[in-house]
Design an enzyme around this catalytic site. Sequence first.
Site, PDB file in Angstrom:
ATOM      1  CG  HIS A 179     -80.305   2.109  29.608  1.00 55.79           C
ATOM      2  ND1 HIS A 179     -80.575   2.306  28.278  1.00 55.79           N
ATOM      3  CD2 HIS A 179     -79.692   0.912  29.688  1.00 55.79           C
ATOM      4  CE1 HIS A 179     -80.128   1.271  27.585  1.00 55.79           C
ATOM      5  NE2 HIS A 179     -79.592   0.413  28.420  1.00 55.79           N
ATOM      6  CG  HIS A 187     -30.305  13.681  18.772  1.00 56.40           C
ATOM      7  ND1 HIS A 187     -30.154  14.231  20.017  1.00 56.40           N
ATOM      8  CD2 HIS A 187     -31.495  13.007  18.784  1.00 56.40           C
ATOM      9  CE1 HIS A 187     -31.194  13.913  20.769  1.00 56.40           C
ATOM     10  NE2 HIS A 187     -32.034  13.168  20.039  1.00 56.40           N
TER      11      HIS A 187
END
Length: 422
Positions: free
Chosen positions: A249, A406
Amino acid sequence: MDVASFRAIIKAQKAAGLDVERMLAVQNIINDVRSQGDAAVVDYTNRFDGQNYTNAEAFRVSPDRLKASWDELSPELQASLKTTKARIEAYERSILYQDMIGEEISYVYHPLEVAGFYIPGGKALYPSTVLMTVVPALVAGVTNFVVTTPVFADTSITFAALYLCGVTDNVFAIGGAQAIAAMAYGTETIPQVDKICGPGNAFVAMAKRLVNGDVAIDAIAGPSEILLYVDDSIPVDAIVYDIFAQAEHDQAARTFLLCESQSFADKIAARIEALLPTQKRRDIIQASITNNHYSIVDTREHLIAILNEIAAEHVSIQHRDQDEIVAQVQYAGAVFKGYYAMEAIGDYVAGPSHVLPTGGTARFSHGLTSNDFRTANAVINIQHATYDQIAPAGELLAEAEGLYAHQASIAIRKAESPYDEK
């Protein structure tokens, strides 16, 4: 070698990938491409790749050239590419995540708008990388592609693989860090992408590291690696060619060879020396095998500890106890089990992508799949009855966090409903 020794090897490999001088050089290239666009890509490609481009259109690969590359292939090679493509498609379809649709909670997937691909071409030609990256994207539903590939040799087979995949627009004959920067930020000619995939040299890897966050990437690829665990029932030459296949490779590729017998390790070493002069890519192989590490494993516990510490890109188990061993592998890019499942077959026609995590990153990442070319989002559609059940818990948590708007946003729904939910 003990586990600590292998840990030190992996650590040194990762450190080598963080070369400061290379990082600065690549950052300069990226900055120039961002500010100068096509002109910088042309300049750097001519300078580094020995090209003679006069403008950006000169490195655009035409659909006619892609088709001609396919037509020039032998029928046998065309058939091989089709077989590989079909196996990858079948595998990717089998693992593609499906939308999970519920009455109140769903999870849905969407393909990326534009995917970019870097196909290496410096030391060899890689039509297999075309198939291993583009086909998963096709299965995921991606329809817009940008491809860059350097031209150092006859790239016709790479172009042929693109044609087979139906990718005939926005293919550019450029490589290096400038190609990564162009895809990440776009130029006058090269479209900006959402994600960049594909391996490359150290400069390409550094460029992907530096643009990550502005654009998604598949991974930062390091040198290719394999861990082989074999017993003495395996023919010596088969193991030697597995080592050579890994070594050819790249000069920086490496093999970790583990076995239970010093005499068997000695036989392998002797055959490497005998067969090396006969190899066509012997110069690359010879340089690569200097990175190899061979070790005798005394216990199964020691073996498993080493396997999972290295977390290799490729793990090949060719051993009489392979079923038991594979079941204990926790970290690997891909596991190759048995005599006929050598890494080389995985590089081409097994099915799963050969784009895999390297350098120990398999401990927290996986190989490229079709699912990596999609985004996902939850769809939340709470009904009134469910709201009544869960709202008190939400209110208390909001109050505990001191987020009072919230809390009010949840509480106000108790008194008002503008429509009847079904």
